[in-house]
Design an enzyme around this catalytic site. Sequence first.
Site, PDB file in Angstrom:
ATOM      1  CE  LYS A 121      -3.868   1.953   2.697  1.00  0.00           C
ATOM      2  NZ  LYS A 121      -4.731   1.694   3.868  1.00  0.00           N
ATOM      3  CB  SER A 171      -8.010   3.517   2.865  1.00  0.00           C
ATOM      4  OG  SER A 171      -7.262   2.959   3.890  1.00  0.00           O
ATOM      5  CB  SER A 217      -8.212   0.782   5.814  1.00  0.00           C
ATOM      6  OG  SER A 217      -8.985   1.962   5.864  1.00  0.00           O
TER       7      SER A 217
END
Lengths: 486, 100
Positions: free
Chosen positions: A76, A151, A175
């Site tokens: 990420k 996210s 997330s």
Amino acid sequence: MTFEGARAITEAIRSGQTSAVEVCRASLRRLEATDAAVHAFLAVDGDAALQSAAGLDARRDDWARLPLLGVPVGLKDNLCARGLPTTAASRILESYEPPYDATVVERLVRAGAVVIGKTNCDEFAMGSSTENSAFGATRNPWALDRTPGGSSGGSAAAVAARVVALAFGSDTGGSIRQPAAMCGVVGLKPTYGRVSRYGLLAFGSSLDQIGPLATSVADAALALQIIAGPDDRDATCSPSAVPDYVEALTGDVRDLRIGVPRDHLATGLDSEVAQSFDRAVDVLRREGAVIQDISLPYSGSAIPVYYLVATAEASSNLARYDGVRYGYRAANAESLGDMYDRTRDQGFGPEVKRRIMLGTYVLSSGYYEAYYRKAQQVRTLIRRDYEAALAQVDLIAVPTSPTPAFRLGERLDDPLQMYLADVFTVGANLAGLPAVSVPCGLTDDRLPIGFQLTGRSMDEATVLRAADAFERATRFSRLQPHLSTS
Amino acid sequence: MSSEFTPDDLRHLARLARLELTAEELTLFSRQLSEFLAYAEQVQNIDTEGVPPTSHPTASTGALRDDERRPSLPRDAALAEAPDADRSAGLFKVPRVLGS
């Protein structure tokens, strides 16, 4: 030849069926075939990845010490990794290249993983759909007109699309788990303090945890084994020893009591999700676990408490993005103050600004007691709910998300609607507990559904054991989207 | 207290948060933040008499290490990403401070 999952890849390399370079090439080919449509990745350095892979192929003598030998991974984009930009999907860090690797990244590379690229996310991890990325939304590989969740949507999509076997994300209010559920993959948020946050761009420092997304619970356990453990560069990282998570996967749940907080589930639950969840609980019952009703009386306050606490922490953490030492700096500023104001207004997207404003308000003089301190007190009550429940049962089961993946654009005009997506996930962050989302079905429209198991502090072994037993008894993690490749 | 944000409230917060918002942002955010605060009002009604606040969910308060010098980020690396720097002096450069 393709291999499903991290362990299959390492075994195939060790046995000579393939090489790290071949696996890396296959990953890059798959990326090329899918990412124009999915947009899971922000930055990829294929040459560097192939070089790492070649280096691994040449080090046969070390192979026994490399549990993730040749496994392609995605990171990420709020995880610092040298050699590629780390942008947090924000214009304010658009060309930032960190001078250090996050602890998690160091450990993964040391274990033989090959970093394929940085994955897309909501800006600074703030969002539940990856639509808040400054560099375009990621699309759900199961339905390209839908979000992958957020996210960590890029990481979830990259695994779902089988570009990488493992990806890593961060989870502050759900997330990792929510996008995992929306993309039909496994997603684990460890206990707060189980994994070092050094090198994770901080959003909510008392809530953030880094964790794996994978196509099986066993792979998630292997990944956790690599990244977990003490790190004196993170003062909140626990010094306690790491058990063997892979050995813990005995397949046996007959000693386990699993609690279902029925009153908490009344909140706007899609009927297909509800049915799928009930069937998942039945599977665990058939496997021998005892299911009982429990109560989490303060669960209805978890969302507002979360958004009061997380935004307060974010407003403080994001103060460092000021154009001075790194990242974007607005041109033609007349003074330092002017530079700060313009840099931050131009560099941050609307959701980030909203949360900074809310957090600033909540901490400001005259409101601190009423909002922030009050929220912290209710956080204690929420923690006590979990402690009391986990004294009666070993695990708590809930759906991961109240709905399957929603359409792109559907919730952008209503931030509050978007926040409600986290209703089942924020509790584990507030209480600091480990929680995993496991695929448990598909809707009639072939959209993934996940359910979540939350356990006691530092008891990932039990959480993973139950999730793995569920996975062995069902086949949902093995389902893949029908992604037409260009 | 009022859970309503006026654009003036927002301007004050924006100053505190070092954000320069446009007029559209001020209007939009006032409404959205007011909606959130109205929703969050429910937290005010919870009885928290005698309940200690939780600032973080761990029992540990953070171990200390011995005060021994260790290698840290080299200065050049620290300056490498600066939008404007005087590398020989080892300084970040910014617009004038006075009159901000």
